[in-house]
Scaffold this motif. Structure first.
Motif, mmCIF file in Angstrom:
data_model
loop_
_atom_site.group_PDB
_atom_site.id
_atom_site.type_symbol
_atom_site.label_atom_id
_atom_site.label_comp_id
_atom_site.label_asym_id
_atom_site.label_seq_id
_atom_site.Cartn_x
_atom_site.Cartn_y
_atom_site.Cartn_z
ATOM 1 N N VAL A 34 70.535 -53.023 15.997
ATOM 2 C CA VAL A 34 71.786 -52.336 16.325
ATOM 3 C C VAL A 34 72.241 -51.588 15.086
ATOM 4 C CG1 VAL A 34 74.191 -52.568 17.055
ATOM 5 C CG2 VAL A 34 72.444 -54.105 18.007
ATOM 6 N N VAL A 35 72.434 -50.276 15.210
ATOM 7 C CA VAL A 35 72.935 -49.447 14.116
ATOM 8 C C VAL A 35 74.381 -49.078 14.415
ATOM 9 C CG1 VAL A 35 72.737 -47.235 12.917
ATOM 10 C CG2 VAL A 35 70.671 -48.515 13.534
ATOM 11 N N VAL A 36 75.253 -49.377 13.462
ATOM 12 C CA VAL A 36 76.669 -49.025 13.588
ATOM 13 C C VAL A 36 76.939 -47.875 12.625
ATOM 14 C CG1 VAL A 36 79.045 -49.824 13.435
ATOM 15 C CG2 VAL A 36 77.237 -51.402 14.170
ATOM 16 N N ASP A 37 77.287 -46.718 13.187
ATOM 17 C CA ASP A 37 77.542 -45.517 12.398
ATOM 18 C C ASP A 37 79.031 -45.462 12.061
ATOM 19 O OD1 ASP A 37 77.832 -43.019 11.320
ATOM 20 O OD2 ASP A 37 77.204 -41.920 13.105
ATOM 21 N N VAL A 55 66.356 -48.694 19.713
ATOM 22 C CA VAL A 55 67.445 -49.072 18.815
ATOM 23 C C VAL A 55 68.780 -48.707 19.449
ATOM 24 C CG1 VAL A 55 68.528 -48.586 16.572
ATOM 25 C CG2 VAL A 55 66.034 -48.864 16.736
ATOM 26 N N GLU A 56 69.702 -49.642 19.461
ATOM 27 C CA GLU A 56 71.033 -49.366 20.000
ATOM 28 C C GLU A 56 71.914 -48.794 18.894
ATOM 29 O OE1 GLU A 56 74.644 -51.455 22.576
ATOM 30 O OE2 GLU A 56 72.927 -52.646 21.906
ATOM 31 N N ALA A 57 72.538 -47.660 19.147
ATOM 32 C CA ALA A 57 73.399 -47.004 18.161
ATOM 33 C C ALA A 57 74.835 -46.996 18.665
ATOM 34 C CB ALA A 57 72.929 -45.579 17.900
ATOM 35 N N ILE A 58 75.748 -47.329 17.790
ATOM 36 C CA ILE A 58 77.175 -47.356 18.108
ATOM 37 C C ILE A 58 77.889 -46.474 17.096
ATOM 38 C CG2 ILE A 58 79.231 -48.795 18.371
ATOM 39 C CD1 ILE A 58 77.316 -51.197 18.737
ATOM 40 N N ARG A 59 78.626 -45.479 17.550
ATOM 41 C CA ARG A 59 79.383 -44.622 16.641
ATOM 42 C C ARG A 59 80.841 -45.058 16.614
ATOM 43 N NH1 ARG A 59 79.657 -40.073 13.687
ATOM 44 N NH2 ARG A 59 81.581 -38.843 13.764
ATOM 45 N N LEU A 60 81.376 -45.271 15.417
ATOM 46 C CA LEU A 60 82.792 -45.572 15.237
ATOM 47 C C LEU A 60 83.542 -44.285 14.898
ATOM 48 C CD1 LEU A 60 82.531 -48.873 13.155
ATOM 49 C CD2 LEU A 60 82.555 -48.573 15.636
ATOM 50 N N ARG A 74 78.901 -58.400 17.442
ATOM 51 C CA ARG A 74 79.437 -58.639 18.794
ATOM 52 C C ARG A 74 78.503 -58.071 19.854
ATOM 53 N NH1 ARG A 74 84.910 -57.112 16.663
ATOM 54 N NH2 ARG A 74 85.994 -59.069 16.242
ATOM 55 N N ARG A 75 77.854 -56.957 19.559
ATOM 56 C CA ARG A 75 76.946 -56.350 20.533
ATOM 57 C C ARG A 75 75.642 -57.139 20.657
ATOM 58 N NH1 ARG A 75 77.000 -51.143 22.674
ATOM 59 N NH2 ARG A 75 79.214 -51.292 22.146
ATOM 60 N N ALA A 76 75.245 -57.838 19.598
ATOM 61 C CA ALA A 76 74.000 -58.605 19.619
ATOM 62 C C ALA A 76 74.074 -59.713 20.666
ATOM 63 C CB ALA A 76 73.724 -59.201 18.241
ATOM 64 N N ARG A 77 72.930 -60.072 21.215
ATOM 65 C CA ARG A 77 72.872 -61.119 22.228
ATOM 66 C C ARG A 77 71.922 -62.240 21.809
ATOM 67 N NH1 ARG A 77 76.824 -59.209 23.070
ATOM 68 N NH2 ARG A 77 77.663 -58.192 24.929
ATOM 69 N N THR A 78 71.645 -62.318 20.536
ATOM 70 C CA THR A 78 70.730 -63.329 20.021
ATOM 71 C C THR A 78 71.510 -64.385 19.238
ATOM 72 O OG1 THR A 78 70.347 -61.921 18.089
ATOM 73 C CG2 THR A 78 68.750 -61.780 19.900
ATOM 74 N N GLU A 79 70.843 -65.516 18.953
ATOM 75 C CA GLU A 79 71.484 -66.612 18.216
ATOM 76 C C GLU A 79 71.782 -66.247 16.779
ATOM 77 O OE1 GLU A 79 69.558 -70.613 18.923
ATOM 78 O OE2 GLU A 79 68.068 -69.281 19.834
ATOM 79 N N PHE A 80 70.942 -65.389 16.192
ATOM 80 C CA PHE A 80 71.028 -65.109 14.772
ATOM 81 C C PHE A 80 71.090 -63.602 14.549
ATOM 82 C CE2 PHE A 80 68.118 -68.794 15.440
ATOM 83 C CZ PHE A 80 69.055 -69.787 15.152
ATOM 84 N N VAL A 81 71.687 -63.217 13.439
ATOM 85 C CA VAL A 81 71.802 -61.803 13.078
ATOM 86 C C VAL A 81 71.398 -61.631 11.625
ATOM 87 C CG1 VAL A 81 73.365 -59.855 12.735
ATOM 88 C CG2 VAL A 81 73.618 -61.313 14.754
ATOM 89 N N ALA A 82 70.457 -60.722 11.382
ATOM 90 C CA ALA A 82 70.030 -60.370 10.028
ATOM 91 C C ALA A 82 70.681 -59.041 9.658
ATOM 92 C CB ALA A 82 68.508 -60.252 9.965
ATOM 93 N N PHE A 83 71.399 -59.034 8.539
ATOM 94 C CA PHE A 83 72.032 -57.798 8.094
ATOM 95 C C PHE A 83 71.074 -56.983 7.233
ATOM 96 C CE2 PHE A 83 75.947 -60.493 8.568
ATOM 97 C CZ PHE A 83 76.465 -59.788 9.646
#
Length: 296
Positions: A34-37, A55-60, A74-83
Motif C-alpha cells: 500500500v502506497v500512501v501519497d 499495488v494499492e495507492a491512496i492519495r491524501l 488501516r487499509r491493510a488486511r494482514t496481521e502484520f505491517v512492514a514499513f
C-alpha cells in the motif's frame, strides 16, 4: 495467504519510489503493498496503476507526514505491517522472519530491524543503541528490548499499532518514532531489536535541509516530553531548549514551535505508567554501550 503488508508513505520522490517498488516485487513477491501519497505535487496514482496494478495507492489531499502511514495500516488486511520509506526496502525473506518471530512471542508489538545504509551497506547510527539496550525483560524475547526504532525498518503487529494510535499527526515528521514506542510499551507490548531481520536504506538526495530536520527533531522531542513525561521533566527539557536557543538558531526555532504547539500537546497528555517511565530513566542514565546494573 499473505500475512504481512508493506506500507510506504511518500511525497514528491517518484524515482526513489519506483526503485523501491521494483525491489519489493523481486525480494518480497506476493506481499501486498500500500502506497500512501502525502499530497505529491504530481499525483502518483495513475503511474502506479499503470506500472504496478497490484499495488494499492491512496492519495491524501494534504501532507500528513508520518501519520500518513496509519492510513495505509488501516487499509491493510494482514496481521502484520512492514514499513518502508520510498528509499528503503527489505531483504528477501524478511516477512517470513518477522512472522515466525511474532508467532513465537505473542507479547511483541514491534520488531526493529538491523538497517544497512548506502552503497557500502554500513549499519545505521541507531544500531549500537538498539543492540546494547540496557532494558530488562521479565519474559523471553528474541533480542534486546528497546524503546526506539527507525520507521523505515520496523514491522508491527497491526492491531498493536492501531491500538496505540499509530504515529501522532501533531509530530508530523522527524523523530516521530519515540512517542509511538512509548505508547506501545504503555499498552503492555514489547519492542525488540532483531539483528537477523534486515532492511536496506538508500537515502534519497531529495531531503529536507539538515537544519530543518534538527529543528524538527528537537521540537518533537520536547513535545513528546510534554505529552508523556512528568511535568518536571518536560519543563526541564523545554528550559534547556530555550537556553540552547540563545546561541543556536535551530534550537531557538524549535523552542518557538514548542510554545506554539504546547496547547495541542497538553490536550494529548497521558503520563506513562510507572514501569515505562522507569525504563525511560534507565535509558537516560545509561547511554548506548555503557553497562547498566538493573535490579530484577
Amino acid at each position: 495467504m499473505a500475512r504481512t503488508t508493506v506500507v510506504i508513505a511518500t511525497r514528491d520522490r517518484p524515482v526513489e519510489l519506483a526503485r523501491t517498488l521494483c525491489r519489493l516485487r523481486t525480494d518480497l513477491p506476493g506481499t501486498p503493498v500500500v502506497v500512501v501519497d502525502n499530497a505529491s505535487a504530481d499525483p502518483l496514482e495513475p503511474w502506479i496503476a499503470g506500472q504496478y496494478p497490484d499495488v494499492e495507492a491512496i492519495r491524501l489531499e494534504s501532507n500528513r507526514g508520518a501519520a500518513g502511514r496509519t492510513v495505509g495500516v488501516r487499509r491493510a488486511r494482514t496481521e502484520f505491517v512492514a514499513f518502508c520509506d520510498d528509499d528503503s526496502t527489505w531483504d528477501p525473506g524478511a516477512a517470513a522472519v518477522a512472522e515466525r518471530t511474532f508467532d513465537a512471542y505473542p507479547t511483541l508489538g514491534l520488531l526493529a530491524a538491523r538497517t544497512l545504509v548506502g552503497e557500502d551497506q554500513r549499519p545505521d547510527a541507531i544500531t549500537p543503541a538498539l543492540a546494547t539496550s540496557p532494558l530488562p525483560s521479565m519474559r523471553p524475547l528474541p533480542g534486546p528490548r528497546v524503546l526506539g526504532f527507525l520507521a523505515c525498518s520496523a514491522i508491527v503487529r497491526r492491531h498493536a499499532y492501531l491500538g496505540a494510535g499509530g504515529f501522532d499527526p501533531l509530530l508530523h515528521f522527524a523523530g516521530e518514532e519515540r512517542l509511538l514506542a512509548l505508547d506501545l510499551a504503555a499498552r503492555g507490548w514489547d519492542l525488540c531489536y532483531l539483528p537477523e531481520l534486515i532492511a536496506r536504506h538508500h537515502p534519497s538526495d531529495i531531503r529536507p535541509p539538515s537544519a530543518w530536520r534538527r529543528r524538527r527533531e528537537m521540537r518533537n522531542d520536547a513535545l513528546t516530553e510534554w505529552m508523556r513525561r512528568p511535568v518536571g521533566v518536560a519543563l526541564g527539557s523545554t528550559a534547556r531548549l530555550v537556553g540552547r536557543g540563545l546561541t543556536d538558531a535551530s534550537a531557538r526555532g524549535a523552542a518557538s514551535d514548542v510554545l506554539r504547539l504546547l496547547p495541542s500537546a497538553l490536550s494529548r497528555r497521558r503520563p506513562l505508567p510507572a514501569p515505562v517511565e522507569r525504563d525511560v530513566r534507565l535509558l537516560e542514565k545509561h547511554p548506548p554501550g555503557t553497562p547498566a546494573e538493573v535490579s530484577p
